[in-house]
Design a protein around this motif. Structure first.
Motif, PDB file in Angstrom:
ATOM      1  N   LYS A 114       0.803  -1.218   0.000  1.00  8.36           N
ATOM      2  CA  LYS A 114       0.000   0.000   0.000  1.00  8.36           C
ATOM      3  C   LYS A 114       0.837   1.270   0.000  1.00  8.36           C
ATOM      4  O   LYS A 114       0.298   2.355  -0.179  1.00  8.36           O
ATOM      5  N   THR A 115       2.130   1.133   0.240  1.00 14.37           N
ATOM      6  CA  THR A 115       3.006   2.307   0.222  1.00 14.37           C
ATOM      7  C   THR A 115       4.245   1.973  -0.605  1.00 14.37           C
ATOM      8  O   THR A 115       4.514   0.800  -0.900  1.00 14.37           O
ATOM      9  N   HIS A 116       4.997   3.011  -0.936  1.00 22.56           N
ATOM     10  CA  HIS A 116       6.221   2.796  -1.708  1.00 22.56           C
ATOM     11  C   HIS A 116       7.226   1.976  -0.900  1.00 22.56           C
ATOM     12  O   HIS A 116       7.912   1.105  -1.441  1.00 22.56           O
ATOM     13  N   GLY A 117       7.316   2.228   0.394  1.00 28.30           N
ATOM     14  CA  GLY A 117       8.217   1.463   1.247  1.00 28.30           C
ATOM     15  C   GLY A 117       7.845  -0.012   1.303  1.00 28.30           C
ATOM     16  O   GLY A 117       8.717  -0.887   1.266  1.00 28.30           O
ATOM     17  N   GLN A 118       6.556  -0.303   1.382  1.00 28.51           N
ATOM     18  CA  GLN A 118       6.109  -1.696   1.370  1.00 28.51           C
ATOM     19  C   GLN A 118       6.425  -2.360   0.036  1.00 28.51           C
ATOM     20  O   GLN A 118       6.784  -3.542  -0.010  1.00 28.51           O
ATOM     21  N   LYS A 119       6.324  -1.610  -1.055  1.00 31.09           N
ATOM     22  CA  LYS A 119       6.646  -2.162  -2.372  1.00 31.09           C
ATOM     23  C   LYS A 119       8.123  -2.529  -2.461  1.00 31.09           C
ATOM     24  O   LYS A 119       8.493  -3.583  -2.988  1.00 31.09           O
ATOM     25  N   ILE A 120       8.995  -1.669  -1.919  1.00 34.62           N
ATOM     26  CA  ILE A 120      10.432  -1.960  -1.897  1.00 34.62           C
ATOM     27  C   ILE A 120      10.696  -3.212  -1.060  1.00 34.62           C
ATOM     28  O   ILE A 120      11.500  -4.079  -1.429  1.00 34.62           O
ATOM     29  N   TYR A 121       9.993  -3.337   0.069  1.00 32.25           N
ATOM     30  CA  TYR A 121      10.130  -4.488   0.960  1.00 32.25           C
ATOM     31  C   TYR A 121       9.725  -5.777   0.246  1.00 32.25           C
ATOM     32  O   TYR A 121      10.439  -6.786   0.291  1.00 32.25           O
ATOM     33  N   VAL A 122       8.584  -5.755  -0.439  1.00 26.96           N
ATOM     34  CA  VAL A 122       8.105  -6.938  -1.162  1.00 26.96           C
ATOM     35  C   VAL A 122       9.077  -7.316  -2.281  1.00 26.96           C
ATOM     36  O   VAL A 122       9.394  -8.501  -2.475  1.00 26.96           O
ATOM     37  N   ASP A 123       9.568  -6.325  -3.013  1.00 23.80           N
ATOM     38  CA  ASP A 123      10.543  -6.598  -4.084  1.00 23.80           C
ATOM     39  C   ASP A 123      11.824  -7.202  -3.519  1.00 23.80           C
ATOM     40  O   ASP A 123      12.423  -8.089  -4.127  1.00 23.80           O
ATOM     41  N   ILE A 173      12.052  -9.069  -0.842  1.00 23.75           N
ATOM     42  CA  ILE A 173      11.754 -10.459  -0.488  1.00 23.75           C
ATOM     43  C   ILE A 173      11.760 -11.340  -1.738  1.00 23.75           C
ATOM     44  O   ILE A 173      12.240 -12.477  -1.712  1.00 23.75           O
ATOM     45  N   LYS A 174      11.274 -10.796  -2.850  1.00 24.96           N
ATOM     46  CA  LYS A 174      11.256 -11.570  -4.101  1.00 24.96           C
ATOM     47  C   LYS A 174      12.665 -11.840  -4.618  1.00 24.96           C
ATOM     48  O   LYS A 174      12.932 -12.901  -5.169  1.00 24.96           O
ATOM     49  N   GLU A 175      13.548 -10.886  -4.423  1.00 25.77           N
ATOM     50  CA  GLU A 175      14.872 -10.961  -5.053  1.00 25.77           C
ATOM     51  C   GLU A 175      15.964 -11.537  -4.155  1.00 25.77           C
ATOM     52  O   GLU A 175      17.045 -11.855  -4.630  1.00 25.77           O
ATOM     53  N   ASN A 176      15.705 -11.688  -2.835  1.00 26.35           N
ATOM     54  CA  ASN A 176      16.744 -12.131  -1.903  1.00 26.35           C
ATOM     55  C   ASN A 176      16.248 -13.287  -1.040  1.00 26.35           C
ATOM     56  O   ASN A 176      15.050 -13.414  -0.772  1.00 26.35           O
ATOM     57  N   MET A 204       3.987 -13.266   1.430  1.00 30.04           N
ATOM     58  CA  MET A 204       4.974 -13.702   0.441  1.00 30.04           C
ATOM     59  C   MET A 204       5.337 -15.171   0.632  1.00 30.04           C
ATOM     60  O   MET A 204       5.514 -15.914  -0.341  1.00 30.04           O
ATOM     61  N   ALA A 205       5.423 -15.626   1.891  1.00 33.54           N
ATOM     62  CA  ALA A 205       5.731 -17.031   2.164  1.00 33.54           C
ATOM     63  C   ALA A 205       4.611 -17.942   1.674  1.00 33.54           C
ATOM     64  O   ALA A 205       4.858 -18.983   1.061  1.00 33.54           O
ATOM     65  N   VAL A 206       3.372 -17.545   1.921  1.00 28.38           N
ATOM     66  CA  VAL A 206       2.220 -18.338   1.471  1.00 28.38           C
ATOM     67  C   VAL A 206       2.179 -18.396  -0.054  1.00 28.38           C
ATOM     68  O   VAL A 206       1.896 -19.444  -0.647  1.00 28.38           O
ATOM     69  N   THR A 207       2.478 -17.278  -0.709  1.00 23.11           N
ATOM     70  CA  THR A 207       2.507 -17.248  -2.176  1.00 23.11           C
ATOM     71  C   THR A 207       3.575 -18.192  -2.711  1.00 23.11           C
ATOM     72  O   THR A 207       3.333 -18.941  -3.669  1.00 23.11           O
ATOM     73  N   ALA A 208       4.758 -18.167  -2.104  1.00 25.19           N
ATOM     74  CA  ALA A 208       5.841 -19.072  -2.532  1.00 25.19           C
ATOM     75  C   ALA A 208       5.441 -20.530  -2.320  1.00 25.19           C
ATOM     76  O   ALA A 208       5.742 -21.398  -3.147  1.00 25.19           O
ATOM     77  N   PHE A 209       4.741 -20.806  -1.229  1.00 27.17           N
ATOM     78  CA  PHE A 209       4.288 -22.176  -0.949  1.00 27.17           C
ATOM     79  C   PHE A 209       3.245 -22.623  -1.968  1.00 27.17           C
ATOM     80  O   PHE A 209       3.288 -23.746  -2.477  1.00 27.17           O
TER      81      PHE A 209
END
Length: 199
Positions: free
Chosen positions: A115-124, A126-129, A149-154
């Protein structure tokens, strides 16, 4: 002297306008006060009148909010205030570049997304590291987004198990003491033993 300018924006459905304007036009009032503009709604059109700089910023914020409404998101005063703050800080590129993709769907079909730019950076991140440290005040979505993100990966079969760990620091416990409850279904483990357990 700077002259007044006017721009028009269109939206598809009346429900989107109701969501955008909020209760008693509270969302629109925030934008009008912040940018010194007048916002008028007629049928499926919104007109913004004011000086060029304020109109441009208000237009950018309104476009973002209209796209949120079209995706079915509920627009709150917090959303509006956040986008207004970005615009006032001349960070309009963050408003424009805010992606519409979502992390996952809840059991009720609600989209979970940053919902925020900071959350978007956080999610990205998690995806990349493989390992990400999320640091911030309580209630900013660190754990919630990490679990999503963990549930999505599962679900996508990127991982075959999710292990939840936390430091065993509670009343009556010593820091670094690992309680012997690892044999039960609820795994409680201290930070010092976490890497050994994961190996």
């Amino acid at each position: 002297m700077e002259s007044l300018v006017e721009v028009s924006l269109e939206f598809d459905r009346i429900e989107h306008a109701m969501n955008l304007f909020g209760n008693f036009d509270e969302n629109i009032n925030i934008i009008e006060d912040a940018f010194n503009v007048k916002i008028i709604s007629r049928d499926n059109e919104i007109r913004v009148v004011g000086y060029s700089d304020g109109v441009y910023k208000a237009q950018t914020v309104l476009n973002r909010l209209i796209s949120m409404a079209a995706q079915g998101d509920i627009i709150s005063k917090q959303n509006v205030s956040y986008f207004v703050q970005l615009a006032e800080d001349n960070q309009l590129d963050k408003v424009k570049g805010f992606t519409a993709d979502f992390i996952c769907l809840t059991a009720r079909g609600r989209q979970i997304k940053a919902k925020t730019h900071g959350q978007k950076i956080y999610v990205d991140a998690i995806k990349e590291n493989d390992i990400v440290f999320g640091i911030g005040p309580a209630g900013t979505g660190k754990t919630f987004l990490a679990v999503a993100m963990a549930v999505t990966a599962f679900r996508n079969k990127e991982v075959n198990r999710i292990v939840l760990t936390r430091p065993a620091v509670e009343a009556g416990e010593k820091l670094g003491f690992c309680r012997e409850t690892c044999k039960t279904k609820w795994i409680r483990i201290c930070g010092r033993c976490m890497m050994l357990f994961m190996k």
